[in-house]
Scaffold this motif. Structure first.
Motif, PDB file in Angstrom:
ATOM      1  N   ASP A 182       2.801   0.951   7.354  1.00  0.00           N
ATOM      2  CA  ASP A 182       2.021   0.446   8.495  1.00  0.00           C
ATOM      3  C   ASP A 182       1.438  -0.907   8.103  1.00  0.00           C
ATOM      4  O   ASP A 182       0.575  -0.997   7.236  1.00  0.00           O
ATOM      5  N   SER A 183       1.886  -1.963   8.756  1.00  0.00           N
ATOM      6  CA  SER A 183       1.449  -3.320   8.381  1.00  0.00           C
ATOM      7  C   SER A 183      -0.024  -3.573   8.668  1.00  0.00           C
ATOM      8  O   SER A 183      -0.589  -4.546   8.169  1.00  0.00           O
TER       9      SER A 183
ATOM     10  N   LYS B 271      -6.941  10.168  -6.112  1.00  0.00           N
ATOM     11  CA  LYS B 271      -7.207  10.267  -4.688  1.00  0.00           C
ATOM     12  C   LYS B 271      -6.494   9.097  -4.004  1.00  0.00           C
ATOM     13  O   LYS B 271      -6.694   7.932  -4.366  1.00  0.00           O
ATOM     14  N   THR B 272      -5.653   9.410  -3.061  1.00  0.00           N
ATOM     15  CA  THR B 272      -4.955   8.373  -2.288  1.00  0.00           C
ATOM     16  C   THR B 272      -5.759   8.063  -1.021  1.00  0.00           C
ATOM     17  O   THR B 272      -6.147   8.977  -0.281  1.00  0.00           O
ATOM     18  N   VAL B 273      -5.979   6.769  -0.791  1.00  0.00           N
ATOM     19  CA  VAL B 273      -6.816   6.329   0.336  1.00  0.00           C
ATOM     20  C   VAL B 273      -5.971   5.513   1.312  1.00  0.00           C
ATOM     21  O   VAL B 273      -5.243   4.598   0.901  1.00  0.00           O
ATOM     22  N   PHE B 274      -6.077   5.839   2.571  1.00  0.00           N
ATOM     23  CA  PHE B 274      -5.366   5.129   3.646  1.00  0.00           C
ATOM     24  C   PHE B 274      -6.415   4.617   4.640  1.00  0.00           C
ATOM     25  O   PHE B 274      -7.188   5.383   5.205  1.00  0.00           O
ATOM     26  N   VAL B 275      -6.469   3.308   4.798  1.00  0.00           N
ATOM     27  CA  VAL B 275      -7.478   2.699   5.673  1.00  0.00           C
ATOM     28  C   VAL B 275      -6.797   1.907   6.769  1.00  0.00           C
ATOM     29  O   VAL B 275      -5.940   1.055   6.494  1.00  0.00           O
ATOM     30  N   LYS B 276      -7.189   2.170   8.011  1.00  0.00           N
ATOM     31  CA  LYS B 276      -6.649   1.433   9.140  1.00  0.00           C
ATOM     32  C   LYS B 276      -7.796   0.983  10.030  1.00  0.00           C
ATOM     33  O   LYS B 276      -8.641   1.792  10.420  1.00  0.00           O
ATOM     34  N   GLY B 277      -7.804  -0.323  10.330  1.00  0.00           N
ATOM     35  CA  GLY B 277      -8.896  -0.849  11.144  1.00  0.00           C
ATOM     36  C   GLY B 277      -8.780  -0.447  12.596  1.00  0.00           C
ATOM     37  O   GLY B 277      -7.725  -0.021  13.064  1.00  0.00           O
TER      38      GLY B 277
END
Length: 488
Positions: free
Chosen positions: A135-136, A482-488
């Motif tokens: 996801d860009s 811990k894998t972190v995925f951040v999307k604004g």
């Protein structure tokens, strides 16, 4: 038991306070160089004491993990400085309580200082990586999170270095600790914990509870609020620790036995090989998990090597570790002395030839200690008990082979796989040894017992649970990714 009030009692350290056990029972720690000398008294604690320590650690962990790694590291720097200032005192206590020579004890304590400083620096190193996302518009990265409360169970042979190489990474990565040291060296352990207390760590971050393995050790294994257990000791106890931890889903790390070989080839520097075999096998009275035990020698140099080895062993001075002239101190306890003597007897019964030593020292000045002559066996085959079981004492078993390939086969014919070394000037032999030796630590033209704090340490087969201690590898046990995925 009645306590001599002139000799100090070392209590538990729980929630930032020194306190006696709930049953007020104590046990004497005696000097193996003189069984009539009491080094100190230690608490024989109950499950109630352990529960208090675990509760304190669990409460303290909430705030401790929220500190930055750098802030936690600063505490370790303070501990290192305090330990360094007390080095001579703590080393002398170690020698009096465990028996190793004073130079060895000072070296181990200095190593503890270096370990603390190494892991203090870990607080400033990276804890994760940025990973490209499909996801860009998103950011994905990893970080590490602490386990929680870690139970630390340590042996008597390295009462400063081993506790510190477990406690320091546990703390810097955000865990709190409950330490159960071996009873034989709990006075030394208490002095190490005094350094942590003096450094001002928050209450409950580090705790120590002394007592029997059946009560405190088993209590750590079973406790539902202990999230990880790191253990060093015998393979028999280690298996039980692993099974108990697995049964309730706790993470565990086991460092257990070794039956470490040294291979001496026809082209080896024999003087170097002899010195390293003696140092690796007999220093600390052979009471190291990485100590050389099996000496596998090619037939072309076997007789010459044997002659040089026995001559050098006969020169070793056995005595009180506090005396400057002493090269090898006593066994750490009467039970350990009896274990060594029983293996010497077993070796003779099996048909091995005792070339030298293997007897209890009874002469004047040594009669009250647990002293044994270093033993060298000839005509040993690898199926003998003395070639297969860990003795944990100053016993060298010589095994003759014809080829390097045969030497490797013999070396690998063991349930253990902790450390191994080879002495050769042939590059092909070196490469074969590196590739084919089933051990977690392999050393070329150096003794089997060398371990460096910045490098991963652990074994194969029954020597280890597989995870590694020391160096950056320690974070693999003391943290979870811990894998972190951040999307604004």
């Amino acid at each position: 038991m009645a306590v001599n009030t002139e000799i100090k009692t070392y209590n538990n350290y729980i929630n930032g306070k020194w306190q006696s056990s709930s049953n007020n029972e104590v046990q004497a720690s005696i000097n193996p160089a003189n069984k009539n000398e009491i080094v100190g008294y230690i608490s024989q604690s109950t499950r109630e004491d352990l529960d208090q320590a675990v509760a304190a650690a669990k409460t303290a962990q909430v705030a401790w993990r929220k500190l930055s790694g750098a802030a936690r590291g600063d505490f370790l720097y303070k501990v290192a400085n305090i330990l360094e200032n007390r080095l001579d005192e703590i080393a002398e206590t170690m020698t009096r309580e465990m028996g190793k020579t004073l130079p060895e004890a000072k070296g181990e304590t200095a190593r503890g200082v270096a370990i603390l400083r190494y892991y203090a620096g870990e607080g400033m190193r990276k804890v994760g990586d940025v990973i490209p996302s499909t996801d860009s518009d998103a950011l994905m990265f990893t970080t590490r999170t602490s386990l929680g409360v870690v139970g630390v169970i340590t042996p008597w042979n390295f009462p400063v270095a081993i506790p510190i190489w477990k406690i320091a990474p546990a703390l810097v990565y955000g865990n709190t600790v409950v330490l159960k040291p071996a009873g034989e060296t709990a006075v030394t352990a208490a002095k190490v914990i005094e350094c942590f207390a003096e450094a001002g760590l928050p209450e409950g971050v580090i705790n120590m509870v002394t007592g029997s393995g059946s009560v405190i050790g088993q209590g750590i294994v079973d406790h539902p609020d202990i999230n990880g257990i790191t253990f060093t000791g015998s393979d028999q106890v280690g298996k039980a620790v692993g099974q108990g931890a697995l049964a309730r889903g706790a993470k565990y790390q086991l460092e257990m036995g070794g039956k470490n070989p040294v291979i001496v080839t026809d082209d080896a520097d024999l003087d170097l090989a002899v010195e390293a075999t003696i140092s690796g096998g007999l220093r600390s009275t052979g009471q190291k998990c990485t100590a050389t035990s099996r000496v596998i020698v090619q037939s072309g140099v076997y007789e010459e090597f044997k002659e040089k080895l026995v001559a050098k062993v006969k020169e070793l001075k056995v005595g009180n570790g506090l005396q400057e002239s002493t090269w090898m101190g006593p066994c750490a306890s009467e039970s350990q002395l009896n274990t060594v003597l029983s293996y010497v007897e077993k070796g003779q019964e099996e048909g091995a030839t005792l070339l030298y030593g293997g007897k209890k020292h009874e002469e004047e000045g040594l009669e009250n200690g647990f002293y044994v002559q270093p033993a060298v066996f000839d005509n040993v085959t690898n199926d003998m008990v003395i070639a297969q079981e860990e003795i944990f004492g100053p016993v060298l078993a010589l095994i003759k082979v014809d080829t390097v390939e045969e030497a490797l086969n013999v070396a690998n014919d063991s349930k253990f796989g902790l450390s191994a070394s080879i002495f050769t000037t042939n590059v092909s032999n070196m490469l074969s040894f590196i590739k084919d030796m089933d051990a977690g630590l392999v050393r070329i033209n150096a003794e089997s017992a060398g371990v460096e704090l910045q490098a991963p340490f652990g074994g194969m087969k029954l020597s280890s649970s597989g995870s590694r201690e020391q160096g950056e590898a320690a974070k693999e046990f003391f943290t979870s990714i811990k894998t972190v995925f951040v999307k604004g």
